[in-house]
Write an enzyme that holds these catalytic residues in place. Structure first.
Site, PDB file in Angstrom:
ATOM      1  N   LYS A  76       0.786  -1.039   0.028  1.00  0.00           N
ATOM      2  CA  LYS A  76      -0.198   0.038   0.111  1.00  0.00           C
ATOM      3  C   LYS A  76       0.928   1.277   0.013  1.00  0.00           C
ATOM      4  CE  LYS A  76      -4.058   2.098   2.398  1.00  0.00           C
ATOM      5  NZ  LYS A  76      -4.853   1.932   3.838  1.00  0.00           N
ATOM      6  N   SER A 151      -9.825   2.184   2.749  1.00  0.00           N
ATOM      7  CA  SER A 151      -8.770   3.085   1.808  1.00  0.00           C
ATOM      8  C   SER A 151      -7.934   2.144   0.851  1.00  0.00           C
ATOM      9  CB  SER A 151      -7.846   4.124   2.338  1.00  0.00           C
ATOM     10  OG  SER A 151      -7.193   3.498   3.451  1.00  0.00           O
ATOM     11  N   SER A 175      -9.815  -0.035   7.070  1.00  0.00           N
ATOM     12  CA  SER A 175      -9.314   0.087   5.660  1.00  0.00           C
ATOM     13  C   SER A 175      -8.417  -1.279   5.172  1.00  0.00           C
ATOM     14  CB  SER A 175      -8.189   1.338   5.443  1.00  0.00           C
ATOM     15  OG  SER A 175      -9.094   2.490   5.319  1.00  0.00           O
TER      16      SER A 175
HETATM   17  N1  GLN Z   1     -12.877   4.769   5.923  1.00  0.00           N
HETATM   18  C1  GLN Z   1     -12.397   5.109   7.154  1.00  0.00           C
HETATM   19  C2  GLN Z   1     -11.873   6.682   7.113  1.00  0.00           C
HETATM   20  O1  GLN Z   1     -12.164   7.013   6.032  1.00  0.00           O
HETATM   21  C3  GLN Z   1     -11.249   4.135   7.692  1.00  0.00           C
HETATM   22  C4  GLN Z   1      -9.861   4.490   6.986  1.00  0.00           C
HETATM   23  C5  GLN Z   1      -8.841   3.659   7.221  1.00  0.00           C
HETATM   24  O2  GLN Z   1      -8.894   2.851   8.059  1.00  0.00           O
HETATM   25  N2  GLN Z   1      -7.712   4.219   7.048  1.00  0.00           N
HETATM   26  O3  GLN Z   1     -11.218   7.172   8.011  1.00  0.00           O
END
Ligand code: GLN
Length: 486
Positions: A76, A151, A175
């Protein structure tokens, strides 16, 4: 010869160790696969063919060995790899090449893992669909018109489209798990402090946690073992042995395991197909000898609002470092404008709308006069949610819930509605606030799209996640995407 991109990590290693394929052949097969399909999936932001082949040659000469030596991986783009572009899905870091490796990257390299490239993500890991990437969205291999989750959608899509058998994600509020859920793959968020954060670009430092992603449970466990463990360079790293995750993944014996179904993470707002697959998966586990009870976690309903104060507050502070001086982009530096003007122009152009929304939210929540009412209250709620988990451990070994209330939704469907997007993480955020490990495992399909079962465990008991995941995997026939767009 068999298609090397269809092998699991374990099978890949066997093929290399037995001489059936060289690590270079394995790497090349994956690079060819990326070249053939990634124009449609867009899982990768950067492919490092040269570096991947060089590492594969080190494996072939016997310079590095180990259970994952020669196995390709997608990293990532929030994780630093020396000399390789690291954008975090943002324009503000376009062209930036870290001068050092994250501890996680160092460990992967030391284990002989072949890093193919960096995967697409929502900008600064803020999002649930990868649509907030400054470089365009990733497409779900199950249906290219749908989101791959976020994400870490690039990592999950790379797995599901056979561009890599292993991937790394990060999970601040879901994410790793939500992308795993919507792509029918395995994603594990370790205990906070279980995997070093040194060299991760920070979003919300008290929540961020990197973890393994794979197409099956044992592969994830082997990767987990490579990346986990104490790191003196991360002050929040836990100095304790890594739980026996590989052993658990090989066992899958859930006889006598006490499973608690979270009462608050079901009902209205959950797609009927998600609920049905979830209930069936729980019945499968019961059939294998686990006991199943319902457990109430009364404060879980406040997890989302608490998270959307704590995470943006930390982000607004962490992202202050992108000041047009130290990293990446610099806009309007004409020798006439003041430093403040250059900073303002750079941040205005460098950050996308979701990142700006979070910075504004966080700055507001931390401002004097509001600090106690917002950030302070959210921290108290966080303590109550941790209390719900601790109380649950009096009566059960693990908690389960759907990973996500929906299957993969169409690209664009929630882009104009931030709250609807945030609700994707309604089931995953409690574990981040608590700090314990949690994972998503495939639990079948609803209308042809994957559904995930989430397992949550006490801190440093990730072995229990793998135990449940392995049991489910053995009992439920694996679903794979048809990839009929190929
Ligand atoms: N979807 C969540 C956010 O937008 C979690 C994102 C994540 O785990 N990096 O913050």
């Amino acid at each position: 010869m068999t298609d090397l991109t269809r092998l699991s990590a374990v099978e890949t290693r066997q093929a290399i160790a037995s001489g059936a394929a060289s690590a270079v052949e394995v790497a090349q097969a994956h690079l060819d696969r990326i070249a053939a399909v990634d124009d449609r999936v867009h899982a990768f932001l950067h492919v490092d063919a040269e570096g991947a082949l060089a590492q594969a040659r080190r494996v072939d000469t016997g310079e590095v060995t180990g259970p994952l030596a020669g196995v390709p991986l997608a990293l990532k783009d929030v994780i630093c790899q020396e000399g390789i572009p690291t954008t975090v899905g943002s324009k503000i870091l376009e062209g930036w090449r870290p001068p050092y490796d994250a501890t996680l990257t160092t460990r992967l390299k030391g284990a002989g893992v072949v890093i193919l490239g960096k995967t697409n993500m929502d900008e600064f890991a803020m999002g649930s669909s990868t649509e907030h990437s400054a470089y365009g969205p990733t497409h779900n291999p199950w249906d290219l018109t749908r989101i791959p989750g976020g994400s870490g959608g690039g990592s999950s899509a790379a797995l599901a489209s056979y561009q890599a058998p292993l991937a790394i994600g990060t999970d601040t509020g879901g994410s790793i798990r939500q992308p795993a859920s919507v792509t029918g793959t395995v994603g594990v968020k370790p205990t906070y402090g279980g995997v070093s954060r040194y060299g991760l670009v920070a979003f919300s430092s008290s929540l961020d946690q990197a973890g393994p992603c794979a197409r099956n449970v044992l592969d994830a466990a082997l990767l987990h073992e490579v990346i986990a463990g104490y790191d003196p360079k991360d002050s929040t790293s836990i100095d304790a042995p890594v739980p026996p995750v590989v052993e658990a993944a090989r066992s899958g014996d859930v006889k006598g395991l006490r499973i608690g179904v979270v009462k608050e993470l079901q009902g209205d707002g959950y797609e009927p197909g998600v609920t049905a697959r979830f209930n069936e998966a729980v019945e499968v586990l019961r059939g294998l000898g686990a006991t199943v009870t319902e457990v109430s976690c009364p404060h879980f309903g406040y997890a989302l609002p608490a998270y959307y104060l704590i995470a943006p507050s930390e982000a607004s502070s962490n992202l202050a470092r992108f000041d047009a001086v130290r990293y990446g982009l610099r806009v309007g530096d004409d020798g006439v404008r003041s430093l403040e003007e250059v900073m303002a122009l750079t941040r205005a152009q460098g950050f996308g709308p979701e990142v700006k929304r979070r910075i504004i939210l966080g700055t507001y929540a931390l401002s004097s006069g509001y600090y106690d009412a917002y950030y302070g209250q959210a921290q108290k709620v966080r303590t109550l949610i941790s209390g719900d988990f601790r109380k649950a451990w009096d009566s059960v070994d693990v908690l389960v819930a759907p990973t996500c209330p929906t299957v993969a939704f169409p690209l664009g469907a929630k882009l104009e509605d931030p709250l609807a997007m945030y609700k994707q993480d309604i089931c995953s955020i409690p574990a981040n606030l608590y700090g314990g490990p949690a994972a998503s495992f495939p639990a079948g399909l609803s209308e042809g799209l994957p559904v995930g079962l989430q397992v949550m465990a006490p801190t440093l008991r990730e072995d229990l996640l793998y135990l449940v995941g392995a049991a489910l995997e053995q009992a439920l026939p694996a679903s794979v995407p048809t990839l009929d767009w190929e």
